[in-house]
Design a protein around this motif. Structure first.
Motif, PDB file in Angstrom:
ATOM      1  N   ARG A  10     -40.784   2.535  37.965  1.00 20.23           N
ATOM      2  CA  ARG A  10     -40.507   2.356  39.388  1.00 20.23           C
ATOM      3  C   ARG A  10     -40.837   0.922  39.754  1.00 20.23           C
ATOM      4  NH1 ARG A  10     -43.007   5.664  44.539  1.00 20.23           N
ATOM      5  NH2 ARG A  10     -41.762   4.558  46.082  1.00 20.23           N
ATOM      6  N   VAL A  12     -41.313  -2.486  42.101  1.00 22.37           N
ATOM      7  CA  VAL A  12     -41.878  -2.867  43.393  1.00 22.37           C
ATOM      8  C   VAL A  12     -40.733  -2.786  44.404  1.00 22.37           C
ATOM      9  CG1 VAL A  12     -42.845  -4.828  44.657  1.00 22.37           C
ATOM     10  CG2 VAL A  12     -43.615  -4.343  42.323  1.00 22.37           C
ATOM     11  N   ASP A  68     -46.106  -7.201  37.473  1.00 26.82           N
ATOM     12  CA  ASP A  68     -45.747  -7.549  38.852  1.00 26.82           C
ATOM     13  C   ASP A  68     -44.374  -7.024  39.258  1.00 26.82           C
ATOM     14  OD1 ASP A  68     -44.460  -9.379  37.137  1.00 26.82           O
ATOM     15  OD2 ASP A  68     -44.428 -10.926  38.692  1.00 26.82           O
ATOM     16  N   THR A  71     -44.589  -0.639  40.055  1.00 19.71           N
ATOM     17  CA  THR A  71     -45.667  -0.151  40.915  1.00 19.71           C
ATOM     18  C   THR A  71     -46.686   0.707  40.174  1.00 19.71           C
ATOM     19  OG1 THR A  71     -44.392   1.798  41.542  1.00 19.71           O
ATOM     20  CG2 THR A  71     -44.180  -0.142  42.955  1.00 19.71           C
ATOM     21  N   ARG A  72     -46.350   1.096  38.951  1.00 18.05           N
ATOM     22  CA  ARG A  72     -47.240   1.961  38.170  1.00 18.05           C
ATOM     23  C   ARG A  72     -46.872   1.832  36.707  1.00 18.05           C
ATOM     24  NH1 ARG A  72     -43.649   5.515  36.615  1.00 18.05           N
ATOM     25  NH2 ARG A  72     -42.184   6.461  38.023  1.00 18.05           N
TER      26      ARG A  72
END
Length: 85
Positions: A10, A12, A68, A71-72
């Motif tokens: 997933r 950013v 960066d 998200t995980r």
């Protein structure tokens, strides 16, 4: 036996297209029988590769993207074919 490796990440928020492009650009050390890339809401990217190999074979997998960009941690699953219905 057919084994499918699934890789899902997933991005950013707002960087889904960048993650999709990154995933498509990744090369594997061997060519799978088939490779397909998917996208979903919330900037998710899924890559499935199919292999003619035993379930526990040492198979090349997509790496993790730069932290960066996601998200995980990347999720990975391995499945063996149960046959066609």
């Amino acid at each position: 036996m057919t084994v499918a490796l699934m890789w899902e990440a997933r991005a950013v928020a707002g960087r889904g297209e960048e993650l999709l492009s990154w995933a498509r650009a990744q090369t594997l050390s061997r060519r799978p029988l088939r490779r397909e890339t998917f996208r979903a809401p919330e900037d998710r990217v899924l890559v499935i590769t199919w292999w003619d190999a035993p379930y526990d074979a040492d198979l090349p997998e997509l790496p993790d993207p730069d932290p960066d960009l996601v998200t995980r941690a990347v999720h990975r699953w391995r499945f063996e074919s149960a046959g066609e219905d």
